[in-house]
Design a protein around this motif. Structure first.
Motif: not given
Length: 152
Positions: A15-17, A26-29, A38-44
């Motif tokens: 849901k967060s992605v 943003l996309h999962v990298i 995610l792109t931009g450096g955000l991690s979940l």
């Protein structure tokens, strides 16, 4: 020492992605299952695994003591896009004393997200309105060097 990226603990990683994809593009990298970058450096990170990492029985959300900050060149277009999303606002669009427009809202786990108008765009907006560079520097409380860089 090098700061790598912020990490948010989330209750539903899919849901967060989807939220960060829909709202910010943003996309999962990197996908490690319970952790996604995610792109931009955000991690979940999933709440279940994070509880194990810190040996905690409970994680609390919505503390209003932290935010993730984004800047947007086309602020008005972004605000229109938010109208298409299911967003819980911290506050509607406001303009700070230095002229930057911002909006704050929550992600699905009550992490605060701030999106501000790019400061160079604010500077150019003031210049285009007829203000002198000196007036812009005073209004924005920035050095003339910043205003001059915006003129280029």
């Amino acid at each position: 020492m090098k700061l790598k990226n912020p990490m948010l603990v989330v209750t539903d990683i899919d849901k967060s992605v989807e939220f960060y994809k829909k709202v910010f593009g943003l996309h999962v990298i990197m996908d490690f299952g319970a952790n996604k970058t995610l792109t931009g450096g955000l991690s979940l990170q999933t709440v279940e695994t994070y509880k194990e990492f810190i040996s905690a029985s409970e994680i609390t959300f919505g503390g209003n003591n932290f935010e993730i900050y984004f800047e947007e060149d086309n602020f008005d277009k972004f605000i229109d896009k938010l109208k298409e999303c299911d967003i819980e606002y911290v506050h509607p669009v406001i303009e700070h004393s230095w002229g930057q427009r911002v909006v704050r809202f929550y992600d699905p786990d009550k992490h605060i997200i701030e999106v501000g108008e790019n400061l160079k765009v604010v500077c150019k907006r003031f210049l285009n309105s007829g203000m002198t560079p000196e007036q812009v520097a005073e209004r924005m409380n920035v050095p003339m060097k910043f205003v001059n860089a915006c003129l280029k």
